[in-house]
Design a protein around this motif. Sequence first.
Motif, PDB file in Angstrom:
ATOM      1  N   ASP A 132       0.808  -1.222   0.000  1.00 21.41           N
ATOM      2  CA  ASP A 132       0.000   0.000   0.000  1.00 21.41           C
ATOM      3  C   ASP A 132       0.842   1.274   0.000  1.00 21.41           C
ATOM      4  O   ASP A 132       0.291   2.370  -0.035  1.00 21.41           O
ATOM      5  CB  ASP A 132      -0.922   0.012   1.219  1.00 21.41           C
ATOM      6  CG  ASP A 132      -1.918  -1.127   1.198  1.00 21.41           C
ATOM      7  OD1 ASP A 132      -2.256  -1.605   0.100  1.00 21.41           O
ATOM      8  OD2 ASP A 132      -2.357  -1.554   2.285  1.00 21.41           O
ATOM      9  N   ILE A 133       2.159   1.139   0.072  1.00 18.72           N
ATOM     10  CA  ILE A 133       3.047   2.306   0.092  1.00 18.72           C
ATOM     11  C   ILE A 133       3.534   2.578  -1.322  1.00 18.72           C
ATOM     12  O   ILE A 133       4.117   1.700  -1.971  1.00 18.72           O
ATOM     13  CB  ILE A 133       4.240   2.064   1.045  1.00 18.72           C
ATOM     14  CG1 ILE A 133       3.741   1.815   2.472  1.00 18.72           C
ATOM     15  CG2 ILE A 133       5.189   3.261   1.013  1.00 18.72           C
ATOM     16  CD1 ILE A 133       4.823   1.372   3.431  1.00 18.72           C
ATOM     17  N   LEU A 134       3.289   3.777  -1.807  1.00 17.57           N
ATOM     18  CA  LEU A 134       3.710   4.150  -3.158  1.00 17.57           C
ATOM     19  C   LEU A 134       5.187   4.521  -3.210  1.00 17.57           C
ATOM     20  O   LEU A 134       5.907   4.095  -4.099  1.00 17.57           O
ATOM     21  CB  LEU A 134       2.865   5.317  -3.671  1.00 17.57           C
ATOM     22  CG  LEU A 134       1.362   5.064  -3.778  1.00 17.57           C
ATOM     23  CD1 LEU A 134       0.640   6.336  -4.180  1.00 17.57           C
ATOM     24  CD2 LEU A 134       1.082   3.943  -4.764  1.00 17.57           C
ATOM     25  N   SER A 135       5.614   5.363  -2.256  1.00 18.41           N
ATOM     26  CA  SER A 135       7.012   5.795  -2.198  1.00 18.41           C
ATOM     27  C   SER A 135       7.273   6.358  -0.809  1.00 18.41           C
ATOM     28  O   SER A 135       6.374   6.462   0.009  1.00 18.41           O
ATOM     29  CB  SER A 135       7.300   6.862  -3.256  1.00 18.41           C
ATOM     30  OG  SER A 135       6.572   8.038  -2.977  1.00 18.41           O
ATOM     31  N   TYR A 136       8.525   6.730  -0.586  1.00 16.62           N
ATOM     32  CA  TYR A 136       8.851   7.355   0.688  1.00 16.62           C
ATOM     33  C   TYR A 136       9.958   8.375   0.496  1.00 16.62           C
ATOM     34  O   TYR A 136      10.678   8.357  -0.492  1.00 16.62           O
ATOM     35  CB  TYR A 136       9.216   6.312   1.737  1.00 16.62           C
ATOM     36  CG  TYR A 136      10.644   5.834   1.719  1.00 16.62           C
ATOM     37  CD1 TYR A 136      11.550   6.287   2.671  1.00 16.62           C
ATOM     38  CD2 TYR A 136      11.097   4.939   0.761  1.00 16.62           C
ATOM     39  CE1 TYR A 136      12.853   5.857   2.671  1.00 16.62           C
ATOM     40  CE2 TYR A 136      12.393   4.499   0.759  1.00 16.62           C
ATOM     41  CZ  TYR A 136      13.273   4.959   1.715  1.00 16.62           C
ATOM     42  OH  TYR A 136      14.571   4.535   1.706  1.00 16.62           O
ATOM     43  N   SER A 137      10.049   9.271   1.467  1.00 17.16           N
ATOM     44  CA  SER A 137      11.066  10.321   1.447  1.00 17.16           C
ATOM     45  C   SER A 137      11.711  10.392   2.820  1.00 17.16           C
ATOM     46  O   SER A 137      11.103  10.038   3.828  1.00 17.16           O
ATOM     47  CB  SER A 137      10.445  11.679   1.142  1.00 17.16           C
ATOM     48  OG  SER A 137       9.712  11.641  -0.056  1.00 17.16           O
ATOM     49  N   LEU A 138      12.924  10.885   2.848  1.00 14.24           N
ATOM     50  CA  LEU A 138      13.657  11.081   4.095  1.00 14.24           C
ATOM     51  C   LEU A 138      13.798  12.583   4.311  1.00 14.24           C
ATOM     52  O   LEU A 138      14.298  13.296   3.443  1.00 14.24           O
ATOM     53  CB  LEU A 138      15.033  10.418   3.997  1.00 14.24           C
ATOM     54  CG  LEU A 138      15.929  10.484   5.221  1.00 14.24           C
ATOM     55  CD1 LEU A 138      15.310   9.697   6.370  1.00 14.24           C
ATOM     56  CD2 LEU A 138      17.306   9.928   4.893  1.00 14.24           C
ATOM     57  N   VAL A 139      13.328  13.061   5.456  1.00 15.76           N
ATOM     58  CA  VAL A 139      13.413  14.486   5.792  1.00 15.76           C
ATOM     59  C   VAL A 139      14.613  14.675   6.706  1.00 15.76           C
ATOM     60  O   VAL A 139      14.759  13.982   7.713  1.00 15.76           O
ATOM     61  CB  VAL A 139      12.125  14.977   6.472  1.00 15.76           C
ATOM     62  CG1 VAL A 139      12.255  16.431   6.871  1.00 15.76           C
ATOM     63  CG2 VAL A 139      10.938  14.771   5.562  1.00 15.76           C
ATOM     64  N   VAL A 140      15.481  15.600   6.319  1.00 17.46           N
ATOM     65  CA  VAL A 140      16.699  15.847   7.080  1.00 17.46           C
ATOM     66  C   VAL A 140      16.745  17.305   7.532  1.00 17.46           C
ATOM     67  O   VAL A 140      16.094  18.166   6.956  1.00 17.46           O
ATOM     68  CB  VAL A 140      17.967  15.522   6.245  1.00 17.46           C
ATOM     69  CG1 VAL A 140      18.008  14.052   5.881  1.00 17.46           C
ATOM     70  CG2 VAL A 140      18.038  16.372   4.997  1.00 17.46           C
ATOM     71  N   THR A 141      17.517  17.554   8.584  1.00 19.25           N
ATOM     72  CA  THR A 141      17.766  18.912   9.052  1.00 19.25           C
ATOM     73  C   THR A 141      19.267  19.145   9.051  1.00 19.25           C
ATOM     74  O   THR A 141      20.053  18.204   9.171  1.00 19.25           O
ATOM     75  CB  THR A 141      17.217  19.136  10.474  1.00 19.25           C
ATOM     76  OG1 THR A 141      17.776  18.166  11.348  1.00 19.25           O
ATOM     77  CG2 THR A 141      15.710  19.038  10.505  1.00 19.25           C
TER      78      THR A 141
END
Length: 172
Positions: free
Chosen positions: A103-112
């Motif tokens: 059910d997951i299309l894609s993902y992203s990683l959020v960085v600071t």
Amino acid sequence: MEKSFARKLNWKPLLNSLIFGAAIGSFVYIIFRHDLTAGIIWGLIGFFIQSMVIYPRYLPSLYGQWKITEGNVSYYDYSTWTKRIKAIFLPLAKKQKAISFDDILSYSLVVTKKSNKWTPHYIILKVDDGHDVALDLSWNLLKSGAPQKDVEWVVDFITNKLNQKTVKVLQA
């Protein structure tokens, strides 16, 4: 195999709110020359502000435990304010929601960026029903040991499960 991230939901937010309300109520009781009614009213106001305004705002980053297994990702759904308040008042009744990797299309990683160093903050899963799910990584980065290894492992694991060639990196 199962791997957990972040801190599990518990009674601490409710207990802290009760203690905060009792402290405010006691302070007002003493200041207003032992006026019990004023102490109770201000204590209740302090309790409700803490438990219904302050804690719900920070609940996903403080108690956002999520788990990853071979077949799915489980997380606490804090998508609405009402769900957050229910989680504070009934933490044992709150069950984790599971998303299958199908059910997951894609993902992203959020960085600071802090002091010229990039730090992963959370993962955003794009689900096929149109919702985005944020999975907090910051709590694990504060623990001792090798937290970067955990983050690297989960990024590699999700990338392989989704057959995604690259990870989209977003800056917070």
